[in-house]
Motif scaffolding. Sequence first.
Motif, PDB file in Angstrom:
ATOM      1  N   ASP A  38      10.070  -3.355   4.597  1.00 34.50           N
ATOM      2  CA  ASP A  38       9.414  -4.539   5.153  1.00 34.50           C
ATOM      3  C   ASP A  38       7.928  -4.499   4.819  1.00 34.50           C
ATOM      4  OD1 ASP A  38       8.561  -2.513   6.777  1.00 34.50           O
ATOM      5  OD2 ASP A  38       9.717  -3.150   8.530  1.00 34.50           O
ATOM      6  N   GLU A  39       7.223  -5.523   5.262  1.00 35.76           N
ATOM      7  CA  GLU A  39       5.808  -5.648   4.936  1.00 35.76           C
ATOM      8  C   GLU A  39       4.980  -4.579   5.639  1.00 35.76           C
ATOM      9  OE1 GLU A  39       2.339  -9.102   4.963  1.00 35.76           O
ATOM     10  OE2 GLU A  39       4.314  -9.491   5.820  1.00 35.76           O
ATOM     11  N   ASN A  40       5.340  -4.243   6.858  1.00 37.28           N
ATOM     12  CA  ASN A  40       4.580  -3.241   7.603  1.00 37.28           C
ATOM     13  C   ASN A  40       4.706  -1.870   6.937  1.00 37.28           C
ATOM     14  OD1 ASN A  40       3.054  -2.182   9.785  1.00 37.28           O
ATOM     15  ND2 ASN A  40       4.955  -1.452  10.753  1.00 37.28           N
ATOM     16  N   GLY A  41       5.930  -1.525   6.483  1.00 41.77           N
ATOM     17  CA  GLY A  41       6.109  -0.250   5.800  1.00 41.77           C
ATOM     18  C   GLY A  41       5.343  -0.185   4.501  1.00 41.77           C
ATOM     19  N   PHE A  42       5.295  -1.307   3.748  1.00 41.95           N
ATOM     20  CA  PHE A  42       4.567  -1.345   2.489  1.00 41.95           C
ATOM     21  C   PHE A  42       3.058  -1.205   2.746  1.00 41.95           C
ATOM     22  CE2 PHE A  42       2.664  -3.678  -1.127  1.00 41.95           C
ATOM     23  CZ  PHE A  42       3.147  -2.883  -2.144  1.00 41.95           C
ATOM     24  N   LYS A  43       2.563  -1.808   3.851  1.00 37.69           N
ATOM     25  CA  LYS A  43       1.149  -1.695   4.176  1.00 37.69           C
ATOM     26  C   LYS A  43       0.778  -0.273   4.533  1.00 37.69           C
ATOM     27  CE  LYS A  43      -2.318  -3.668   7.294  1.00 37.69           C
ATOM     28  NZ  LYS A  43      -2.553  -4.616   8.414  1.00 37.69           N
ATOM     29  N   CYS A  44       1.642   0.379   5.303  1.00 36.65           N
ATOM     30  CA  CYS A  44       1.386   1.779   5.647  1.00 36.65           C
ATOM     31  C   CYS A  44       1.396   2.674   4.413  1.00 36.65           C
ATOM     32  CB  CYS A  44       2.421   2.253   6.665  1.00 36.65           C
ATOM     33  SG  CYS A  44       2.296   1.446   8.283  1.00 36.65           S
ATOM     34  N   HIS A  45       2.286   2.371   3.456  1.00 38.79           N
ATOM     35  CA  HIS A  45       2.337   3.174   2.227  1.00 38.79           C
ATOM     36  C   HIS A  45       1.073   2.988   1.401  1.00 38.79           C
ATOM     37  CE1 HIS A  45       3.706   4.981  -1.489  1.00 38.79           C
ATOM     38  NE2 HIS A  45       3.445   3.837  -2.118  1.00 38.79           N
ATOM     39  N   MET A  46       0.546   1.747   1.337  1.00 42.26           N
ATOM     40  CA  MET A  46      -0.658   1.501   0.548  1.00 42.26           C
ATOM     41  C   MET A  46      -1.866   2.245   1.122  1.00 42.26           C
ATOM     42  SD  MET A  46       0.088  -0.645  -1.966  1.00 42.26           S
ATOM     43  CE  MET A  46      -1.394  -1.539  -2.357  1.00 42.26           C
ATOM     44  N   MET A  47      -1.864   2.497   2.428  1.00 43.61           N
ATOM     45  CA  MET A  47      -2.997   3.174   3.065  1.00 43.61           C
ATOM     46  C   MET A  47      -2.801   4.689   3.121  1.00 43.61           C
ATOM     47  SD  MET A  47      -3.615   0.512   6.203  1.00 43.61           S
ATOM     48  CE  MET A  47      -4.942   1.506   6.900  1.00 43.61           C
ATOM     49  N   SER A  48      -1.663   5.172   2.643  1.00 40.32           N
ATOM     50  CA  SER A  48      -1.391   6.610   2.705  1.00 40.32           C
ATOM     51  C   SER A  48      -2.223   7.365   1.686  1.00 40.32           C
ATOM     52  CB  SER A  48       0.092   6.880   2.491  1.00 40.32           C
ATOM     53  OG  SER A  48       0.464   6.508   1.173  1.00 40.32           O
ATOM     54  N   GLU A  49      -2.432   8.673   1.949  1.00 39.58           N
ATOM     55  CA  GLU A  49      -3.236   9.507   1.060  1.00 39.58           C
ATOM     56  C   GLU A  49      -2.539   9.741  -0.279  1.00 39.58           C
ATOM     57  OE1 GLU A  49      -5.281  13.962   1.050  1.00 39.58           O
ATOM     58  OE2 GLU A  49      -4.188  13.229   2.812  1.00 39.58           O
ATOM     59  N   ALA A  50      -1.211   9.873  -0.275  1.00 42.50           N
ATOM     60  CA  ALA A  50      -0.465  10.112  -1.536  1.00 42.50           C
ATOM     61  C   ALA A  50      -0.606   8.917  -2.475  1.00 42.50           C
ATOM     62  CB  ALA A  50       1.008  10.374  -1.210  1.00 42.50           C
ATOM     63  N   HIS A  51      -0.538   7.697  -1.929  1.00 47.82           N
ATOM     64  CA  HIS A  51      -0.669   6.518  -2.794  1.00 47.82           C
ATOM     65  C   HIS A  51      -2.076   6.420  -3.354  1.00 47.82           C
ATOM     66  CE1 HIS A  51      -0.019   2.439  -4.247  1.00 47.82           C
ATOM     67  NE2 HIS A  51      -1.176   2.091  -3.659  1.00 47.82           N
ATOM     68  N   GLN A  52      -3.088   6.697  -2.532  1.00 48.66           N
ATOM     69  CA  GLN A  52      -4.460   6.619  -3.015  1.00 48.66           C
ATOM     70  C   GLN A  52      -4.718   7.645  -4.111  1.00 48.66           C
ATOM     71  OE1 GLN A  52      -6.626   4.336  -2.135  1.00 48.66           O
ATOM     72  NE2 GLN A  52      -5.325   3.376  -0.555  1.00 48.66           N
ATOM     73  N   ARG A  53      -4.168   8.819  -3.979  1.00 43.73           N
ATOM     74  CA  ARG A  53      -4.336   9.850  -5.000  1.00 43.73           C
ATOM     75  C   ARG A  53      -3.634   9.449  -6.307  1.00 43.73           C
ATOM     76  NH1 ARG A  53      -3.293  13.656  -1.920  1.00 43.73           N
ATOM     77  NH2 ARG A  53      -1.043  13.817  -2.287  1.00 43.73           N
ATOM     78  N   GLN A  54      -2.449   8.835  -6.223  1.00 40.26           N
ATOM     79  CA  GLN A  54      -1.723   8.387  -7.406  1.00 40.26           C
ATOM     80  C   GLN A  54      -2.457   7.261  -8.117  1.00 40.26           C
ATOM     81  OE1 GLN A  54       0.881   9.868  -8.622  1.00 40.26           O
ATOM     82  NE2 GLN A  54       1.246   8.425 -10.325  1.00 40.26           N
ATOM     83  N   MET A  55      -3.087   6.379  -7.356  1.00 38.36           N
ATOM     84  CA  MET A  55      -3.815   5.270  -7.969  1.00 38.36           C
ATOM     85  C   MET A  55      -5.059   5.774  -8.702  1.00 38.36           C
ATOM     86  SD  MET A  55      -2.019   2.641  -7.558  1.00 38.36           S
ATOM     87  CE  MET A  55      -3.190   1.442  -8.152  1.00 38.36           C
ATOM     88  N   LEU A  56      -5.665   6.819  -8.217  1.00 32.38           N
ATOM     89  CA  LEU A  56      -6.806   7.404  -8.930  1.00 32.38           C
ATOM     90  C   LEU A  56      -6.377   7.979 -10.275  1.00 32.38           C
ATOM     91  CD1 LEU A  56      -8.698   9.171  -5.981  1.00 32.38           C
ATOM     92  CD2 LEU A  56      -9.360   7.076  -7.182  1.00 32.38           C
ATOM     93  N   LEU A  57      -5.216   8.581 -10.303  1.00 34.92           N
ATOM     94  CA  LEU A  57      -4.721   9.116 -11.574  1.00 34.92           C
ATOM     95  C   LEU A  57      -4.391   7.998 -12.570  1.00 34.92           C
ATOM     96  CD1 LEU A  57      -2.350  11.941 -10.245  1.00 34.92           C
ATOM     97  CD2 LEU A  57      -4.631  12.209 -11.259  1.00 34.92           C
ATOM     98  N   VAL A  58      -3.816   6.912 -12.070  1.00 31.63           N
ATOM     99  CA  VAL A  58      -3.481   5.785 -12.954  1.00 31.63           C
ATOM    100  C   VAL A  58      -4.736   5.130 -13.487  1.00 31.63           C
ATOM    101  CG1 VAL A  58      -2.388   3.515 -13.033  1.00 31.63           C
ATOM    102  CG2 VAL A  58      -1.267   5.390 -11.831  1.00 31.63           C
ATOM    103  N   ALA A  59      -5.777   5.065 -12.690  1.00 33.46           N
ATOM    104  CA  ALA A  59      -7.015   4.411 -13.118  1.00 33.46           C
ATOM    105  C   ALA A  59      -7.687   5.152 -14.259  1.00 33.46           C
ATOM    106  CB  ALA A  59      -7.974   4.293 -11.930  1.00 33.46           C
TER     107      ALA A  59
END
Length: 438
Positions: A38-59
């Motif tokens: 759902d939307e709430n789960g996706f929002k929580c995932h976007m704010m998680s530390e693992a997602h932020q670390r993965q986005m830095l690698l992709v950038a």
Amino acid sequence: MSKKPGFLTPKAISNRIKSKGLQKLRWFCQMCQKQCRDENGFKCHMMSEAHQRQMLLVAENPGMYIGGFSDQFLKDFMWLLSRSYGTRRVSANEVYQVYIKDKNHSHMNATRWETLTGFVCWLGKTGLCEVEHTEKGWFIKYIDRSPEAMEREAASAKKDKMEKDDDERARKVIDQQIARALATKGEEDEGPTYTELQRTSEEEKVVFSLKPGGASAATVDPTDPTNSRGSSPQDEPSPTSTPSNQLPGNSEGFIKSKPPPLTVVQSLPNALKSSKPSTTSGRESVSSHKSSKNAGQKRKLTALDEIRLREEEHKEKRNRRDNWITEGIVVKVVHSKLGERFYKKKGVVSGVKEEFSAVVEMLETGDKIRIDQAHLETVIPAIGKSVQVVNGAYRGHRAILEALDTKNFCVTIQIDQGPARGRIVERVPYEDISKLHS
């Protein structure tokens, strides 16, 4: 911290049921390969530390990640197309719908292609597939370039070349036999030479004489004593003979100038009388004809005839196959279980499926059906119409129907294309030819 529920607890079972099957693409994170419910789960995932670390690698290197996802998408898509559909023509959207049924598939929004249309056009430009755009959408056809397919194609081409070489070699032998036979005959077997009528002098008189037995006309000069027929008693005219200038229409039909004194061989009544064969001579002619016919039947085959016979047997053995369905021919449906709408009706073969099945378009209604060749039969047209040879020695050739033998259920055809054009082939079964659709 609370512990995760056990595997068989109601909470765990509920989570597995919810995660089963496809979820909404808008709540899928391609970088982390995580699907949210759902939307709430996706929002929580976007704010998680693992997602932020993965986005830095992709950038740091976005092209590498997009290229990797594109290669994976292309590999999985082509694998599905080649294994499930082969080299058949199929809708691109149909293949894509089957592809996305896999929960762990690579999503297209993570690749270099924004839409399915762009991906299909790229496949056509790179030569991976044959692409066609129709009113019903994009259609693709896989091009098999595997080593096994290339070997099969090379073997097929080599076989065709060997068959053509055999035909050319046999044709060359036949030509040599014909040339040798013509050389041994000599000049005495040559046929008559026909030339135009030439008149060397205007003063020369042209005279025609009628002889019994179909003798040719002769030019006679009445003033020349050497041409007189009175010197021989056999050439003297009979007492009842009349001059040719007294015959009706003779002076107008044969002699344009003044009628000269002709030397008549035989009068017209006597010529007609002598031209009627007697009963004895008629019997002799019939008996001589029978004897000559029997002698012709007992005549041994020449070397040329034997070569042609062997060539026909070789072609018959090579081209005789179990399947005979060919596109463009007219056939008749003989399967009674299809009902009165199709039974005993004629149609045109518009496609061949798996060598033994045909897609038939009915001539009256325009309906299309797929039917096995066992429930079809060939159609024999009128004499003089074009036919297609579907089986036998001349399989694949077009011909013209010359004669029909209803007692023996066979026909006589004349080949209309290829190296054997103009050849007359007799006693061809009904099953080996069919009418061509015009």
